[in-house]
Every structure is written in C-alpha cells, then in structure tokens.
Design a protein around this motif. Structure first.
Motif, PDB file in Angstrom:
ATOM      1  N   MET A  17       6.288  -2.092  -4.103  1.00 34.38           N
ATOM      2  CA  MET A  17       5.145  -2.973  -4.311  1.00 34.38           C
ATOM      3  C   MET A  17       5.573  -4.404  -4.616  1.00 34.38           C
ATOM      4  O   MET A  17       4.924  -5.355  -4.183  1.00 34.38           O
ATOM      5  CB  MET A  17       4.245  -2.415  -5.415  1.00 34.38           C
ATOM      6  CG  MET A  17       3.457  -1.205  -4.941  1.00 34.38           C
ATOM      7  SD  MET A  17       2.296  -0.600  -6.146  1.00 34.38           S
ATOM      8  CE  MET A  17       3.359   0.404  -7.132  1.00 34.38           C
TER       9      MET A  17
ATOM     10  N   GLY B 152      -1.751   1.954  -8.757  1.00 34.00           N
ATOM     11  CA  GLY B 152      -0.346   2.335  -8.652  1.00 34.00           C
ATOM     12  C   GLY B 152       0.596   1.316  -9.256  1.00 34.00           C
ATOM     13  O   GLY B 152       1.620   1.677  -9.828  1.00 34.00           O
TER      14      GLY B 152
ATOM     15  N   TRP C 208       0.817  -1.211   0.000  1.00 32.30           N
ATOM     16  CA  TRP C 208       0.000   0.000   0.000  1.00 32.30           C
ATOM     17  C   TRP C 208       0.851   1.261   0.000  1.00 32.30           C
ATOM     18  O   TRP C 208       0.507   2.255  -0.639  1.00 32.30           O
ATOM     19  CB  TRP C 208      -0.971   0.004   1.177  1.00 32.30           C
ATOM     20  CG  TRP C 208      -2.207  -0.736   0.820  1.00 32.30           C
ATOM     21  CD1 TRP C 208      -2.464  -2.045   1.027  1.00 32.30           C
ATOM     22  CD2 TRP C 208      -3.338  -0.209   0.123  1.00 32.30           C
ATOM     23  NE1 TRP C 208      -3.696  -2.360   0.507  1.00 32.30           N
ATOM     24  CE2 TRP C 208      -4.254  -1.265  -0.033  1.00 32.30           C
ATOM     25  CE3 TRP C 208      -3.656   1.048  -0.366  1.00 32.30           C
ATOM     26  CZ2 TRP C 208      -5.472  -1.089  -0.676  1.00 32.30           C
ATOM     27  CZ3 TRP C 208      -4.881   1.214  -0.993  1.00 32.30           C
ATOM     28  CH2 TRP C 208      -5.763   0.158  -1.147  1.00 32.30           C
TER      29      TRP C 208
ATOM     30  N   PRO D  88      -2.466   0.511  -4.487  1.00 37.49           N
ATOM     31  CA  PRO D  88      -1.707  -0.334  -5.409  1.00 37.49           C
ATOM     32  C   PRO D  88      -2.520  -0.892  -6.574  1.00 37.49           C
ATOM     33  O   PRO D  88      -1.944  -1.389  -7.534  1.00 37.49           O
ATOM     34  CB  PRO D  88      -1.208  -1.468  -4.522  1.00 37.49           C
ATOM     35  CG  PRO D  88      -2.165  -1.529  -3.408  1.00 37.49           C
ATOM     36  CD  PRO D  88      -2.631  -0.118  -3.185  1.00 37.49           C
TER      37      PRO D  88
ATOM     38  N   SER E 254      -5.052   6.711  -7.844  1.00 36.82           N
ATOM     39  CA  SER E 254      -4.101   5.977  -7.012  1.00 36.82           C
ATOM     40  C   SER E 254      -4.124   6.431  -5.562  1.00 36.82           C
ATOM     41  O   SER E 254      -3.734   5.678  -4.676  1.00 36.82           O
ATOM     42  CB  SER E 254      -2.684   6.117  -7.563  1.00 36.82           C
ATOM     43  OG  SER E 254      -2.577   5.463  -8.799  1.00 36.82           O
TER      44      SER E 254
ATOM     45  N   GLY F  12       1.889   1.887  -3.438  1.00 38.55           N
ATOM     46  CA  GLY F  12       0.795   2.451  -4.224  1.00 38.55           C
ATOM     47  C   GLY F  12       0.620   3.939  -3.991  1.00 38.55           C
ATOM     48  O   GLY F  12       0.382   4.710  -4.927  1.00 38.55           O
TER      49      GLY F  12
END
Length: 99
Positions: free
Chosen positions: A78, A61, A31, A58, A53, A34
């Motif tokens: 990520m 993102g 997260w 995510p 986003s 993201g």
C-alpha cells in the motif's frame, strides 16, 4: 475547464499515456495491498478488520497494517501504491504546467 484539460492531455499523449500507466500501477498496488491486509487479518482471526477490508480494501486495510506488525507485506504494497499514485499526480501537474 474540463475541455481545457482534455485538450491539453489529448494534444500531449506522449505524456498522458505514461502518467496513466503510473496511476494504474499505483491504484492496483494500493487495492491489492488492502486485499492482502484482509487476508492477513482473517488468517489471524481478526474478523472485525478482515471482513470490512474485503469490501473496503485499503480504506480499512491500511490502518490495520499500520496497527498490527504481522501485516508488513500488505503495508509495503500500500505504501508503494501511494507513492506511485503521488508520483502520477505530480507528473500530471508537471505535464499540465508544461503544456
């Protein structure tokens, strides 16, 4: 089924707590990556990627960081988060098989 899962993981808390920590680290990295992708998109005036986003993290993102080269740091966060999530899930399956 749910009762069995709870019984196994409560009886083996020495396995459950580290697995839970790994899962939480994975979710946090995923997260945060993201949100970093959202900041990167907004900083590069890509409003169509940045604004969604902020809310979706995510979900939007990760595709943004795969498409545009300027988002290498969010992409690395990520990917590390996904690896931690997958490791936590594999460890929980192993713990389920052991117990």
């Amino acid at each position: 089924m749910e009762q069995e899962i709870l019984k196994v993981f409560l009886a083996n808390q020495w396995l459950t707590i580290p697995i839970f920590i790994v899962l939480v680290i994975g979710i946090t990295l995923f997260w945060f990556g993201g949100l970093m992708a959202a900041l990167t998109a907004l900083g590069n005036n890509r409003w169509g990627w940045g604004l969604p986003s902020i809310i979706l993290g995510p979900i939007t993102g990760f595709p943004y960081s795969l498409i545009y080269k300027e988002a290498t740091y969010p992409k690395s966060l990520m990917i590390k988060g996904l690896l931690f999530l997958l490791a936590g899930l594999v460890l929980s399956l192993i713990a389920w098989a052991i117990a």
